[in-house]
Design a protein around this motif. Structure first.
Motif, PDB file in Angstrom:
ATOM      1  N   HIS A 130       0.867  -1.182   0.000  1.00 39.17           N
ATOM      2  CA  HIS A 130       0.000   0.000   0.000  1.00 39.17           C
ATOM      3  C   HIS A 130       0.903   1.231   0.000  1.00 39.17           C
ATOM      4  N   ALA A 131       1.122   1.796  -1.188  1.00 38.74           N
ATOM      5  CA  ALA A 131       2.088   2.888  -1.323  1.00 38.74           C
ATOM      6  C   ALA A 131       1.802   3.693  -2.580  1.00 38.74           C
ATOM      7  N   SER A 132       2.244   4.950  -2.559  1.00 37.28           N
ATOM      8  CA  SER A 132       2.246   5.782  -3.766  1.00 37.28           C
ATOM      9  C   SER A 132       3.677   5.826  -4.286  1.00 37.28           C
ATOM     10  N   ALA A 133       3.827   6.193  -5.567  1.00 34.51           N
ATOM     11  CA  ALA A 133       5.181   6.197  -6.140  1.00 34.51           C
ATOM     12  C   ALA A 133       5.254   7.117  -7.343  1.00 34.51           C
ATOM     13  N   VAL A 134       6.440   7.673  -7.541  1.00 33.47           N
ATOM     14  CA  VAL A 134       6.729   8.473  -8.735  1.00 33.47           C
ATOM     15  C   VAL A 134       8.073   8.019  -9.283  1.00 33.47           C
ATOM     16  N   GLU A 135       8.295   8.328 -10.547  1.00 27.62           N
ATOM     17  CA  GLU A 135       9.546   7.974 -11.205  1.00 27.62           C
ATOM     18  C   GLU A 135      10.434   9.196 -11.331  1.00 27.62           C
ATOM     19  N   LEU A 136      11.705   9.036 -10.986  1.00 29.64           N
ATOM     20  CA  LEU A 136      12.660  10.129 -11.046  1.00 29.64           C
ATOM     21  C   LEU A 136      13.198  10.294 -12.468  1.00 29.64           C
ATOM     22  N   ALA A 137      13.955  11.354 -12.672  1.00 32.88           N
ATOM     23  CA  ALA A 137      14.501  11.645 -13.999  1.00 32.88           C
ATOM     24  C   ALA A 137      15.455  10.568 -14.481  1.00 32.88           C
ATOM     25  N   ASP A 138      16.094   9.846 -13.540  1.00 39.20           N
ATOM     26  CA  ASP A 138      17.055   8.810 -13.926  1.00 39.20           C
ATOM     27  C   ASP A 138      16.384   7.471 -14.192  1.00 39.20           C
ATOM     28  N   GLY A 139      15.045   7.436 -14.166  1.00 34.56           N
ATOM     29  CA  GLY A 139      14.322   6.206 -14.456  1.00 34.56           C
ATOM     30  C   GLY A 139      14.075   5.319 -13.254  1.00 34.56           C
ATOM     31  N   GLN A 140      14.538   5.731 -12.072  1.00 33.72           N
ATOM     32  CA  GLN A 140      14.291   4.970 -10.861  1.00 33.72           C
ATOM     33  C   GLN A 140      13.071   5.545 -10.128  1.00 33.72           C
ATOM     34  N   ALA A 141      12.513   4.743  -9.235  1.00 37.81           N
ATOM     35  CA  ALA A 141      11.297   5.141  -8.529  1.00 37.81           C
ATOM     36  C   ALA A 141      11.573   5.396  -7.054  1.00 37.81           C
ATOM     37  N   ILE A 142      10.752   6.258  -6.469  1.00 42.54           N
ATOM     38  CA  ILE A 142      10.687   6.404  -5.021  1.00 42.54           C
ATOM     39  C   ILE A 142       9.239   6.170  -4.611  1.00 42.54           C
ATOM     40  N   ALA A 143       9.041   5.591  -3.439  1.00 41.84           N
ATOM     41  CA  ALA A 143       7.701   5.242  -2.990  1.00 41.84           C
ATOM     42  C   ALA A 143       7.471   5.761  -1.583  1.00 41.84           C
ATOM     43  N   PHE A 144       6.198   5.997  -1.265  1.00 40.65           N
ATOM     44  CA  PHE A 144       5.797   6.497   0.045  1.00 40.65           C
ATOM     45  C   PHE A 144       4.717   5.588   0.613  1.00 40.65           C
ATOM     46  N   THR A 145       4.915   5.143   1.841  1.00 40.01           N
ATOM     47  CA  THR A 145       3.919   4.313   2.504  1.00 40.01           C
ATOM     48  C   THR A 145       3.704   4.820   3.918  1.00 40.01           C
ATOM     49  N   GLY A 146       2.683   4.338   4.574  1.00 38.13           N
ATOM     50  CA  GLY A 146       2.344   4.796   5.918  1.00 38.13           C
ATOM     51  C   GLY A 146       0.875   4.568   6.185  1.00 38.13           C
TER      52      GLY A 146
ATOM     53  N   ALA B 205       5.338  18.683  -9.960  1.00 33.99           N
ATOM     54  CA  ALA B 205       6.693  19.217 -10.108  1.00 33.99           C
ATOM     55  C   ALA B 205       7.407  18.622 -11.322  1.00 33.99           C
ATOM     56  N   GLY B 206       6.707  17.778 -12.090  1.00 36.03           N
ATOM     57  CA  GLY B 206       7.287  17.258 -13.319  1.00 36.03           C
ATOM     58  C   GLY B 206       7.726  15.822 -13.286  1.00 36.03           C
ATOM     59  N   TYR B 207       7.514  15.143 -12.161  1.00 36.68           N
ATOM     60  CA  TYR B 207       7.902  13.742 -12.072  1.00 36.68           C
ATOM     61  C   TYR B 207       6.802  12.851 -12.648  1.00 36.68           C
ATOM     62  N   ARG B 208       7.207  11.700 -13.147  1.00 38.87           N
ATOM     63  CA  ARG B 208       6.257  10.774 -13.757  1.00 38.87           C
ATOM     64  C   ARG B 208       5.503  10.014 -12.665  1.00 38.87           C
ATOM     65  N   LEU B 209       4.181  10.054 -12.735  1.00 40.68           N
ATOM     66  CA  LEU B 209       3.346   9.376 -11.750  1.00 40.68           C
ATOM     67  C   LEU B 209       3.289   7.879 -12.032  1.00 40.68           C
ATOM     68  N   LEU B 210       3.515   7.078 -10.996  1.00 40.22           N
ATOM     69  CA  LEU B 210       3.345   5.635 -11.116  1.00 40.22           C
ATOM     70  C   LEU B 210       2.022   5.208 -10.490  1.00 40.22           C
ATOM     71  N   SER B 211       1.851   5.482  -9.206  1.00 40.35           N
ATOM     72  CA  SER B 211       0.623   5.076  -8.522  1.00 40.35           C
ATOM     73  C   SER B 211       0.457   5.892  -7.252  1.00 40.35           C
ATOM     74  N   ASP B 212      -0.762   5.980  -6.768  1.00 49.36           N
ATOM     75  CA  ASP B 212      -0.979   6.636  -5.477  1.00 49.36           C
ATOM     76  C   ASP B 212      -1.532   5.665  -4.445  1.00 49.36           C
ATOM     77  N   ASP B 213      -1.564   4.337  -4.766  1.00 46.51           N
ATOM     78  CA  ASP B 213      -2.197   3.430  -3.811  1.00 46.51           C
ATOM     79  C   ASP B 213      -1.493   2.089  -3.652  1.00 46.51           C
ATOM     80  N   CYS B 214      -1.025   1.479  -4.723  1.00 50.83           N
ATOM     81  CA  CYS B 214      -0.490   0.125  -4.579  1.00 50.83           C
ATOM     82  C   CYS B 214       0.667  -0.120  -5.540  1.00 50.83           C
ATOM     83  N   LEU B 215       1.677  -0.809  -5.029  1.00 51.32           N
ATOM     84  CA  LEU B 215       2.844  -1.200  -5.813  1.00 51.32           C
ATOM     85  C   LEU B 215       3.107  -2.688  -5.621  1.00 51.32           C
ATOM     86  N   LEU B 216       3.465  -3.336  -6.700  1.00 53.30           N
ATOM     87  CA  LEU B 216       3.941  -4.704  -6.635  1.00 53.30           C
ATOM     88  C   LEU B 216       5.460  -4.656  -6.605  1.00 53.30           C
ATOM     89  N   LEU B 217       6.073  -5.319  -5.624  1.00 56.47           N
ATOM     90  CA  LEU B 217       7.529  -5.309  -5.480  1.00 56.47           C
ATOM     91  C   LEU B 217       8.098  -6.691  -5.777  1.00 56.47           C
TER      92      LEU B 217
END
Length: 319
Positions: free
Chosen positions: A122-138, A154-166
């Protein structure tokens, strides 16, 4: 039935799953149908109930034979047959299809994948300019969607705001989102502005029982097609600890077993009483936790602080 892609699987469904890519000429790995009648009570073994602070049931899980049943109180029940890869939906009379779609995509499917030994977080995530992702959970309401929206604006690519498969491969953790969307309360939607609509998005109702608005993107303007992206950082959103000025952005490493427990606490699960399921989930999460940097993040709960949060997170990527 229409075949849709969610995460890396194809599902055939008889009602619309707005926001998901439609697949042509592909055999689905799961099928979803609407059922009539009721499931015999004598065949049901309730194993867990999720409740509010006031004790009201929100969701319950049961076994019936070799199948599982997820009941969302007053809304619908989903019978899950892992052998046949079939989900049957028993909807309450007043539950509209878009609410069924929300429950299926954002609650049922992640728990199905979790039960199959995968890590659905259960997390949100965006993609950085270098093609890697950062995620937020809580915990729910801590600001995962708001942070994803701020980075998106701010210009980052949106991945998800709710769920990520790792998934961990060769020591590296990769993430895949279910689909790109933003779910916001009215004040958050107003605070982040209307520009998202001009970028191919449109606000819709998330579910008839919630006042949240959901920003979905048509496929021509989707921020990203779901794909595996290397996960650079996972931030656990928390309140500022004692002794730390709550008006400042605070980032601190999380290591060892604390990382594993943080991921377990944010993972979607189905059977929370089976020793086999619990052990399998723990082992899988522990492997993933050992392959990604996990940090705690606390920040002032006001929209004016969001640029400062973005700056601090960017600095944390390149100290």
């Amino acid at each position: 039935m229409t075949v849709y892609r969610v995460f890396d699987i194809a599902i055939a469904c008889g009602f619309p799953l707005t926001g998901l890519p439609v697949l042509q000429r592909q055999t689905p790995s799961w099928r979803v149908d609407t059922a009539t009648g009721t499931i015999p009570e004598h065949a049901i073994e309730w194993i867990h109930h999720w409740t509010t602070a006031q004790g009201d049931e929100v969701m319950a899980c049961a076994r019936h034979g070799y199948k599982y049943l997820l009941r969302f109180s007053g809304l619908a029940s989903f019978s899950i047959d892992f052998e046949q890869r079939q989900i049957s939906v028993f909807a309450e009379t007043a539950c509209p299809e878009y609410t069924l779609a929300h429950l299926l995509i954002d609650q049922v499917i992640p728990r199905v994948l979790g039960h199959m030994g995968r890590v659905a977080l259960h997390a949100s995530a965006v993609e950085l300019a270098d093609g890697q992702a950062i995620a937020f959970t809580g915990v729910s309401g801590r600001g995962k969607s708001t942070l994803a929206t701020a980075f998106f604006r701010a210009g980052y690519r949106l991945l998800s705001d709710d769920c990520l498969l790792l998934e961990k491969r060769d020591g590296t953790v990769y993430a895949m989102a279910s689909y790109a969307s933003l779910r916001l309360w009215a004040d958050s939607a107003q605070a982040v502005g209307e520009e998202e609509k001009a970028r191919g998005g449109r606000y819709t109702e998330m579910a008839h029982y919630s006042k949240k608005r959901q920003l979905l993107f048509d496929q021509a303007h989707a921020p990203t097609v779901p794909r595996w992206v290397k996960l650079n950082r996972l931030y656990i959103l928390e309140d500022s600890p004692a002794g730390v000025d709550s008006s400042l952005v605070w980032i601190s490493p999380v290591g060892g077993m604390a990382s594993t427990m943080a991921l377990i606490g944010s993972s979607f699960t189905l059977d929370v009483v089976s020793e086999t399921s619990i052990r399998r989930g723990f082992d899988t999460v522990q492997q993933v936790a050992g392959g990604v940097t996990v940090k705690r993040l606390a920040y002032p709960r006001n929209y004016g602080a969001l640029p400062e949060v973005i700056a601090a997170v960017r600095q944390d990527q390149h100290p």
